[in-house]
Enzyme design. Structure first.
Site, PDB file in Angstrom:
ATOM      1  N   CYS A 134       0.708  -1.061   0.080  1.00  0.00           N
ATOM      2  CA  CYS A 134      -0.095  -0.003  -0.058  1.00  0.00           C
ATOM      3  C   CYS A 134       0.885   1.190  -0.005  1.00  0.00           C
ATOM      4  CB  CYS A 134      -1.079  -0.038   1.048  1.00  0.00           C
ATOM      5  SG  CYS A 134       0.047  -0.131   2.788  1.00  0.00           S
ATOM      6  N   ALA A 171       3.276   1.803   2.973  1.00  0.00           N
ATOM      7  CA  ALA A 171       4.384   0.905   2.757  1.00  0.00           C
ATOM      8  C   ALA A 171       5.506   1.564   1.593  1.00  0.00           C
ATOM      9  CB  ALA A 171       4.019  -0.398   2.264  1.00  0.00           C
ATOM     10  N   ARG A 208      15.979  -5.893   9.427  1.00  0.00           N
ATOM     11  CA  ARG A 208      16.929  -6.281   8.776  1.00  0.00           C
ATOM     12  C   ARG A 208      17.192  -5.980   7.389  1.00  0.00           C
ATOM     13  NH1 ARG A 208      21.045  -7.367   6.255  1.00  0.00           N
ATOM     14  NH2 ARG A 208      22.110  -9.674   6.426  1.00  0.00           N
ATOM     15  N   HIS A 218       5.679   6.592  -2.608  1.00  0.00           N
ATOM     16  CA  HIS A 218       6.787   7.171  -2.884  1.00  0.00           C
ATOM     17  C   HIS A 218       6.618   8.877  -3.278  1.00  0.00           C
ATOM     18  CE1 HIS A 218       7.529   2.747  -4.561  1.00  0.00           C
ATOM     19  NE2 HIS A 218       8.043   3.043  -3.403  1.00  0.00           N
TER      20      HIS A 218
HETATM   21  S1  SF4 Z   1      -1.200  -1.963   6.042  1.00  0.00           S
HETATM   22 FE1  SF4 Z   1      -2.388  -0.182   7.241  1.00  0.00          FE
HETATM   23  S2  SF4 Z   1      -2.026   1.513   5.705  1.00  0.00           S
HETATM   24 FE2  SF4 Z   1      -1.611  -0.352   4.553  1.00  0.00          FE
HETATM   25  S3  SF4 Z   1      -3.558  -0.720   3.522  1.00  0.00           S
HETATM   26 FE3  SF4 Z   1      -3.581  -1.784   5.531  1.00  0.00          FE
HETATM   27  S4  SF4 Z   1      -4.482  -0.292   6.853  1.00  0.00           S
HETATM   28 FE4  SF4 Z   1      -3.826   0.845   5.069  1.00  0.00          FE
END
Ligand code: SF4
Ligand code: SF4
Lengths: 458, 547
Positions: free
Chosen positions: B65, B68, B99, B199
């Site tokens: 996502c 991330a 890591r 990004h």
């Molecule tokens: S991991 Fe968190 S930010 Fe990413 S899609 Fe899921 S809820 Fe949303």
């Protein structure tokens, strides 16, 4: 890596520093992996599914499918119904599953998507249909992965188990909790050897620790069959392993209340005492004797305790992780003469102190600190304060153990820095034996390294 | 056995299981590579790929996502910005960098927050009543204990929906702590269609709130930034070594082994080198507009590519001393490379690879395989855009859809004081004549052979079909694909995290990689594995709700 220890001493702080729990849908994904022909769909953005897959895959080192309804900003604003239905359709075409378990995420819960209503409206409740769909609510802002796991197991039972007036003696339901695949496999062969017809739910012993595929498998074979789950209402009783699980999330409680199947709650059989209790229960249920080879295993374990006592007796440990596992391991540690001076449940488990008090009434006098809803900083602080000889829990405690200069015995979830997590054995006399061996060897290796004298005789 | 299928047949195999609507979409994302007239001015020189498009619900994508991409990829590898994730615990826990990216604090006093994972760990009442108060308190605590120079806040999905304003919180807290630079990212996971959105969001904020605040000038005659290098497995360490040897000063790396201060002073350079075009091209463009810093594309994956990239830097400066020194370094590094290649190439030559990873790695790693005599017969990115496939000349023809429009495009103007034109248009033309295209990236497809299968956003199902039909000698992807591929007797090399080994960049990295691929492809275990494939039956959708 900077090795400075910076501990937060202020009580009641808001920031969580290095959490000791994961989120609820992960537990649901794990539970659904233990059902034959099942695929999980996480209702929300795809990030959650991707992260959860990554975490589970790295632990089990097996392929794990988790689909997502792939929310976009639009979906987040207008609701996820269309995405959910499209998702179900696409999974069912690609995988032809027997079951799709829909688990919610924080996102779909926050916007208040009523998954049950969508499914009820749009999916025909035709018992002839090949693919069943069920849902479980797993927002992560209440509870942890362990809660998600139990809720998913309960949802499987409550959605599928049929009413029946027939009761089959020698038929047993077994809810092992978040056991390792190897322990589940052991349980199954044990029941078989004992001549019991046992339905273990979930059973991911093949799906999460399978062999190479000689034929291509879209969904790995194995898992509890839907037919077996449907028939759970006809069992003589349900064995459920656990110490701290919330009755509202318990599948066995549901079966007792709604299908009249007696619930027997036991701690997981780790250690001599817990295994004894488990085997005696089985003996009483079946009216059949303890198999002779079990007695031999028991003998060997106690012999090992005797041989190993000089390495472990009087030592102190910190145990952390999921509440049930922490309680189970604490009892085992006490049994081998180790005081678990820190017993820390990472999840918000409401009555964890009471649970531990029930198990170890004099825990305070023994100097055991019982904590719940704590992160690794809390755990490290508590551990540093009281001093321990080793820590026992998941890989995520490594940083604390390293800073405190104590060895770490890896048990639980996640284990991302060692091999073979799926094959770890804890249950029964022989499972305990392996755990005990590993524990002793970890301590020996630590001593050996620490002396630097080059001893090869310990 | 390698497949006897034609590319078209293979494509049809991949599409077979899909309902018509899904097949129609995937068809545009699965492309048989074909080269067109390279002189076509401003026109695509390859077939067009549908990229950066929504993933279809229920299709098991490799994608993550926006959060991330923002937290995990761009900002995560910076060691002394304290990152707080605002949201429920899972998102934060999963992005805990334990890591993958490495960092090397210069002293014990140099802070390193990378191994920590801070979260507001929102609970039900925060979702209902809002989490801003909790966030402020978390910031208070984090500052009291860690005293960071900078602190950033990452929003996860629920945050945007309950209306928490992380930017307002950041402003308020910055007023309270004037010595700490506090800024927030609206990088909720549902934004955009993949990590890529994150990004862009990260680039924007670092550009507006961090860059230009400092005035560090690292000593040296040739000062450059390296953009889009994240120090996976120590890659940045190897590149630092090579740069130093060449006498080139690395002012800032975005963001492998980086610090906040380097970010603040990244405008004090002559040149930006872009490694991962996808994740950081925004920054390069914005820096050019504001400060006049030009950029070009480099690739330090592969010994030949590394040498080529270094030579480009030499030519850019046009300084004979530098050019000579670079040549000397290459000459010094190459014998070990040749020796390693002579050892490993014979057991790999002629074998095939497929690469499905990231937004640049599927391209970059082809060079390394090529050096081993291995051909990449199918490749695709997880979150790239058309320009990463077809080259930047297609930029103007990319339609901006609703998902991209949600991500802010910030308006940048030349800085009244700091703008300085580094290369004149005439010099740019000269450089182009030497084969150095400023602001250019030709993309992955022109470098791949005709007939290679390009697959954007490869999913689990397609990975399985691919492995069954193509049986490459090695599959380069991530841990999510690893075990399903290996179950069929094909080794998978993780190219996101390198299976926790590396480095693979630069010269020493290439040597490591040759040995690694040889070791994996020719591992004894594959001799014990056999996977007789059988095709899986196709069935139609049918399901019943049971509770
Ligand atoms: S991991 Fe968190 S930010 Fe990413 S899609 Fe899921 S809820 Fe949303
Ligand atoms: S949003 Fe919730 S379900 Fe998704 S990763 Fe974050 S904590 Fe887990």
């Amino acid at each position: 890596m900077s090795t400075k220890t910076k501990l937060i001493t202020e009580p009641g702080r808001e920031v969580t520093q290095d959490a000791c729990r994961v989120c609820a849908p992960l537990g649901a994904c794990l539970a659904f992996k233990g059902v034959e022909g099942a695929v999980t769909l996480l209702h929300g953005s795809q990030g959650c599914a991707t992260y959860i897959r990554r975490y589970l895959i790295s632990h089990f080192r097996e392929p794990i499918d988790v689909a997502s309804s792939s929310f976009t900003e639009e979906t987040a604003v207008f609701g996820g119904k269309a995405n959910l239905l499209a998702g179900l359709d696409n999974i069912s075409r690609q995988y032809t599953p027997q079951l799709i378990g829909v688990a919610t995420t924080c996102l779909s819960e926050t916007i208040g998507d009523d998954v049950a209503a969508v499914l009820r409206d749009r999916v025909p409740a035709d018992p002839e249909e090949k693919c069943k769909v069920l849902n479980v609510s797993t927002p992560s802002y209440s509870g942890s992965h362990a809660d998600g796991f139990y809720r998913a197991v309960r949802s499987l039972v409550s959605a599928l188990t049929e009413e029946t007036s027939e009761v089959f003696t020698q038929r047993l339901n077994v809810f092992p909790g978040m056991a390792t695949p190897a322990d589940i496999r052991w349980l199954k062969s044990l029941f078989k050897a004992w001549g019991l017809e046992a339905v273990v739910l979930p059973d991911y012993s093949d799906t999460l620790d399978g062999g190479l595929w000689d034929t291509y498998q879209r969904i790995p074979s194995g898992g509890t069959s839907l037919a077996a789950i449907r028939g759970m209402g006809g069992a003589e009783c349900s064995l459920e392993f656990g110490h701290a699980l919330n009755p509202a999330d318990s599948a066995a409680v549901w079966l007792e209340e709604c299908r009249g199947v007696k619930r027997l709650l036991l701690g997981a059989p780790v250690g001599v005492a817990a295994s004894d209790l488990f085997f005696h229960r089985l003996q009483a249920l079946t009216g059949r004797d303890f198999p002779a080879d079990l007695s031999a295993e028991r003998g060997r374990l106690i012999d090992a305790y005797a041989d190993g006592h000089k390495y472990v007796s009087g030592k102190r440990a910190a145990v952390y992780g999921d509440a049930d596992l922490v309680a189970t391991l604490a009892l085992f540690l006490l049994e081998i003469g180790v005081t678990p001076v820190v017993c820390a449940a990472g999840g918000p488990v409401s009555a964890f102190r009471e649970v531990m008090k029930g198990l170890v009434p004099d825990f305070e006098e023994r100097g055991m600190e019982v904590l719940s809803d704590v992160d690794f900083d809390h755990i490290e602080q508590a551990t540093a304060r009281v001093g321990v000889d080793f820590m026992i829990g998941s890989s995520k405690g490594y940083k604390a153990a390293k800073r405190l200069g104590v060895p770490l015995v890896r048990v639980g979830f996640p284990i991302h820095d060692r091999f073979g997590a799926a094959r770890q054995r804890l249950m029964g006399y022989d499972g305990t034996q392996r755990l005990f061996d590993e524990l002793v060897n970890t301590l020996l290796s630590h001593t050996q390294e620490a002396t630097g004298l080059g001893y090869s005789y310990m | 056995m390698p497949s006897k299928l034609t590319p078209e047949e293979l494509k049809q195999e991949l599409l077979k299981a899909y309902p018509a609507k899904v097949a129609r979409k995937r068809e545009k994302q699965i492309i048989i590579n074909k080269h067109k007239d390279p002189s076509a001015n401003g026109l695509p020189t390859t077939n067009e790929v549908l990229a950066n498009a929504r993933t279809i619900p229920g299709i098991l994508s490799m994608r993550g996502c926006a959060y991330a991409g923002c937290k995990g990829v761009v900002l995560g590898p910076t060691r002394d910005i304290l990152h707080i994730v605002h949201g429920p615990i899972g998102c934060s826990y999963y992005a805990w960098l334990t890591r993958r990216n490495q960092t090397r604090p210069v002293s014990d006093e140099d802070p390193n927050f990378m191994t920590y994972c801070f979260s507001t760990d929102m609970q039900e009442e925060d979702i209902i009543y809002g989490g801003e108060k909790k966030l402020k308190k978390a910031i208070d605590e984090a500052i009291a204990i860690f005293k960071p120079k900078a602190l950033d806040i990452f929003s996860t999905c629920p945050v945007g929906l309950i209306g928490d304003d992380v930017h307002a919180v950041a402003r308020e807290m910055e007023a309270k702590y004037p010595d700490v630079n506090i800024f927030g990212f609206s990088c909720e996971g549902y934004k955009g269609v993949s990590q890529s959105a994150g990004h862009h969001i990260a680039n924007n904020k670092v550009f507006t709130d961090v860059l230009g605040l400092g005035d560090l000038k690292k000593p040296g005659k040739y000062r450059v930034n390296l953009l889009g290098e994240y120090n996976i497995g120590g890659d940045a360490f190897e590149l630092e070594r090579v740069f130093e040897k060449c006498g080139i000063t690395l002012q800032a790396t975005f963001s492998g082994n980086s610090t906040y201060e380097e970010f603040t002073s990244a405008h004090n350079v002559d040149l930006n080198l872009v490694m991962c075009h996808r994740s950081i091209n925004y920054m390069a463009d914005m820096m050019e507009t504001k400060y006049g810093i030009p950029w070009f594309k480099v690739n330090f994956i592969g010994a030949e590519s590394s040498a080529k990239s270094l030579r480009k830097i030499g030519q850019y400066y046009g300084d004979q001393e530098l050019i000579d020194r670079i040549e000397a370094v290459i000459a010094e590094e190459m014998p070990a490379i040749e020796a390693a290649r002579a050892t490993h190439r014979p057991s790999l030559e002629g074998k095939t690879a497929v690469l499905f990873v990231g937004g640049s790695r599927a391209h970059h790693y082809q060079d390394l395989f090529h050096e081993l005599g291995m051909e990449t017969i199918s490749a695709g990115y997880e979150f790239a855009h058309r320009d990463d496939y077809e080259g930047r000349h297609v930029l103007s023809s990319i339609k901006v859809d609703a998902d991209s429009r949600n991500i802010e495009e910030i308006e940048v103007h030349p800085d009244a004081e700091l703008y300085k034109e580094r290369v004149t248009p005439e010099r740019k033309a000269e450089l182009l004549a030497m084969g150095i295209e400023m602001n250019g990236y030709e993309g992955m497809m022109p470098e791949m052979k005709e007939g290679a299968l390009i697959i954007d956003d490869l999913n689990h199902h397609e990975a399985e079909v691919l492995i069954e039909k193509v049986k490459p000698a090695i599959f380069g992807a991530g841990v999510k694909e690893k075990y399903v591929i290996q179950k069929s007797g094909v080794p998978l090399k993780q190219l996101h995290s390198y299976d926790y080994s590396g480095p693979y960049a630069g010269f020493k990295g290439a040597i490591n990689f040759y040995a690694e691929i040889d070791r994996l492809v020719n591992a004894s275990c594959w001799g014990l594995v056999k996977a007789p494939w059988q095709s899986s039956p196709e069935l139609s959708a049918s399901y019943a709700y049971v509770g």
